[in-house]
Design a protein around this motif. Structure first.
Motif, short mmCIF file in Angstrom:
data_model
loop_
_atom_site.label_atom_id
_atom_site.label_comp_id
_atom_site.label_asym_id
_atom_site.label_seq_id
_atom_site.Cartn_x
_atom_site.Cartn_y
_atom_site.Cartn_z
N MET A 167 0.84 -1.29 0.06
CA MET A 167 -0.20 -0.04 -0.08
C MET A 167 0.71 1.23 -0.06
O MET A 167 0.28 2.30 0.08
N ILE A 168 2.06 1.04 -0.15
CA ILE A 168 3.11 2.29 -0.11
C ILE A 168 3.54 2.32 -1.42
O ILE A 168 4.10 1.22 -1.94
N LEU A 211 -7.60 13.30 5.88
CA LEU A 211 -6.75 12.50 4.97
C LEU A 211 -6.78 13.37 3.64
O LEU A 211 -5.56 13.26 2.92
N ILE A 212 -7.73 14.22 3.40
CA ILE A 212 -7.76 14.77 2.02
C ILE A 212 -6.62 15.86 2.15
O ILE A 212 -5.70 16.00 1.12
N GLU A 213 -6.44 16.50 3.33
CA GLU A 213 -5.13 17.51 3.49
C GLU A 213 -3.83 16.89 3.33
O GLU A 213 -3.05 17.27 2.75
N LEU A 214 -3.65 15.63 4.10
CA LEU A 214 -2.74 14.65 3.98
C LEU A 214 -2.26 14.30 2.69
O LEU A 214 -1.03 14.23 2.44
N ILE A 215 -3.06 14.24 1.66
CA ILE A 215 -2.63 13.58 0.42
C ILE A 215 -2.92 14.54 -0.75
O ILE A 215 -2.79 14.52 -1.89
N ARG A 216 -3.00 15.98 -0.20
CA ARG A 216 -3.51 16.85 -1.26
C ARG A 216 -2.33 17.13 -2.38
O ARG A 216 -2.70 17.57 -3.47
N SER A 217 -1.14 16.95 -2.06
CA SER A 217 0.08 16.82 -3.22
C SER A 217 -0.41 15.65 -4.22
O SER A 217 0.66 15.86 -5.42
N SER A 218 -0.68 14.86 -3.95
CA SER A 218 -0.95 13.86 -5.07
C SER A 218 -2.15 14.19 -5.95
O SER A 218 -3.15 14.95 -5.65
N SER A 219 -2.44 13.43 -7.08
CA SER A 219 -3.53 13.57 -7.59
C SER A 219 -4.58 12.44 -7.41
O SER A 219 -5.46 12.50 -8.24
N ALA A 220 -4.27 11.73 -6.37
CA ALA A 220 -5.34 10.66 -6.20
C ALA A 220 -6.82 10.98 -6.16
O ALA A 220 -7.50 10.35 -6.51
N LEU A 221 -7.09 11.95 -5.39
CA LEU A 221 -8.47 12.07 -5.31
C LEU A 221 -9.33 12.85 -6.68
O LEU A 221 -10.29 12.16 -6.97
N GLU A 222 -8.48 13.66 -7.42
CA GLU A 222 -9.06 13.95 -8.63
C GLU A 222 -9.09 12.76 -9.60
O GLU A 222 -10.35 12.67 -10.24
N LEU A 230 -12.51 7.20 3.04
CA LEU A 230 -12.03 6.42 3.94
C LEU A 230 -11.79 4.87 3.53
O LEU A 230 -10.80 4.57 3.55
N THR A 231 -12.93 4.44 3.01
CA THR A 231 -12.89 3.10 2.49
C THR A 231 -11.96 2.97 1.38
O THR A 231 -11.16 2.02 1.14
N ASP A 232 -12.26 4.00 0.40
CA ASP A 232 -11.38 3.90 -0.76
C ASP A 232 -9.77 3.85 -0.53
O ASP A 232 -8.95 3.19 -0.96
N PHE A 233 -9.61 4.58 0.50
CA PHE A 233 -8.09 4.70 0.90
C PHE A 233 -7.84 3.24 1.45
O PHE A 233 -6.66 3.06 1.15
N ARG A 234 -8.38 2.84 2.36
CA ARG A 234 -8.15 1.65 3.04
C ARG A 234 -8.25 0.53 2.30
O ARG A 234 -7.38 -0.61 2.42
N LEU A 247 -7.14 4.40 -3.86
CA LEU A 247 -6.52 5.26 -4.28
C LEU A 247 -5.35 5.56 -4.59
O LEU A 247 -4.56 6.40 -4.92
N GLY A 248 -4.80 4.17 -4.76
CA GLY A 248 -3.48 4.20 -5.21
C GLY A 248 -2.42 3.74 -4.15
O GLY A 248 -2.82 3.88 -2.74
N ALA A 249 -1.18 3.85 -4.21
CA ALA A 249 -0.29 3.31 -3.13
C ALA A 249 0.21 4.82 -2.46
O ALA A 249 0.55 5.71 -3.06
N ILE A 250 -0.32 4.82 -1.17
CA ILE A 250 0.12 6.27 -0.60
C ILE A 250 0.73 5.99 0.50
O ILE A 250 0.20 5.47 1.72
N ALA A 251 1.81 6.70 1.21
CA ALA A 251 2.47 6.70 2.48
C ALA A 251 2.10 7.97 3.28
O ALA A 251 2.19 9.03 2.61
N LEU A 252 1.66 7.62 4.20
CA LEU A 252 1.04 8.96 4.98
C LEU A 252 2.05 9.36 5.79
O LEU A 252 2.00 10.67 6.60
N GLU A 253 3.20 8.70 5.99
CA GLU A 253 4.47 9.35 6.89
C GLU A 253 5.62 8.83 6.08
O GLU A 253 5.79 7.90 5.45
N MET A 254 6.61 9.91 6.33
CA MET A 254 7.80 9.72 5.43
C MET A 254 9.09 9.87 6.76
O MET A 254 8.60 10.45 7.70
N PRO A 255 10.11 9.30 6.51
CA PRO A 255 11.13 9.41 7.54
C PRO A 255 11.38 11.01 7.94
O PRO A 255 11.49 11.75 7.03
#
Length: 278
Positions: free
Chosen positions: A65-66, A212-223, A259-263, A267-275
């Motif tokens: 999932m990442i 979640l929307i705020e966290l992934i806003r830099s990706s085009s997953a939602l659009e 939330l279901t789509d993300f889980r 919405l694709g492979a998305i990491a919500l945390e990076m080092p």
């Protein structure tokens, strides 16, 4: 959006923690399972203290999932700290062999110490611990190559502690999900809620979906998924706009859908945390 903080500490988890600490005395190696999407938020603050001098195998589940890049960066980050993360996709049985080998290697070390002290060898005793829903039961079933542990998306399915024998060399303790008794870090609590790693907690779906929307806003997953551009909208405004456009103005249903789509990985492979950068 002001809603009460996310908080969840049901009685059975408190009881499970007590039983787990009791059993830990008999354990040689700890398999700590985290969610690869949020490796820091799924680290129980007391685990290091519980483990002490015992061997630890760090398992990053849900690697499917990442993005591969995130996996590389986390591997490097943990290695810099003297840990070797083992990535798995327990659902589909990927990466399981490495876990088995690591547990056996820990057993060899433990038995060498026993022999040095004039004691008999015995199977290594391992325990699998982690937050609810991070995939512990799926991992155990894969290690056993059969389904003996019930797993569900509901926290608290594993309530009893029980030992299962994987092979002549390994005995495994299946422990219920443990949560810190207080989720003091609300940023982490939001991520746990997004990833469904705190079970059926008392949280507000619309607030969590907006975050979640705020966290992934830099990706085009939602659009890509919903055909609605985020632009300058806040998470909350996007949720309302999407509800209006696609879900008959039902914000609650929209939040659950996101939330279901993300889980489910829709919405694709998305990491919500990076080092973190030190």
């Amino acid at each position: 959006m002001s809603s009460p903080p996310i908080q969840w500490y049901p009685g059975h988890i408190a009881k499970a923690e007590k039983a787990l600490l009791e059993q830990l005395k008999r354990v040689d190696v700890v398999l700590e399972v985290r969610d690869a999407r949020i490796p820091l938020s799924t680290h129980h603050p007391q685990v290091d203290q519980w483990i002490g001098e015992k061997g630890r195998i760090l398992v990053m589940n849900r690697m499917d999932m990442i993005p591969p890049k995130a996996k590389e960066q986390w591997t490097e980050w943990f290695r810099d700290r003297g840990e070797e993360p083992l990535f798995t996709d327990a659902q589909h049985g990927k990466g399981i062999e490495a876990i088995s080998k690591a547990a056996q290697a820990a057993g060899v070390k433990m038995n060498q110490r026993r022999l040095d002290r004039g004691m008999l060898t015995r199977p290594v005793r391992a325990v699998v611990i982690g937050f609810p829903n991070v995939g512990k039961s799926a991992l155990i079933n894969r290690l056993l190559k059969k389904r003996v542990v019930e797993s569900a998306r509901r926290a608290g399915v594993t309530r009893q502690l029980r030992w299962v024998r994987i092979s002549d060399q390994i005995e495994l303790l299946d422990a219920p999900g443990v949560l810190p008794n207080k989720l003091t870090n609300q940023e982490a609590a939001i991520k746990l809620a997004i990833c469904d790693d705190i079970g059926e907690a008392a949280y507000d779906n619309q607030r969590v979906a907006s975050e979640l929307i705020e966290l992934i806003r830099s990706s085009s997953a939602l659009e890509t998924r919903y055909g609605l551009e985020l632009g300058d909208l806040t998470g909350e405004s996007y949720l309302k706009a999407l509800a209006e456009a696609n879900y008959k103005n039902d914000a609650e249903r929209t939040a659950r859908q996101i939330l279901t789509d993300f889980r489910k990985g829709n919405l694709g492979a998305i990491a919500l945390e990076m080092p973190p950068e030190d």
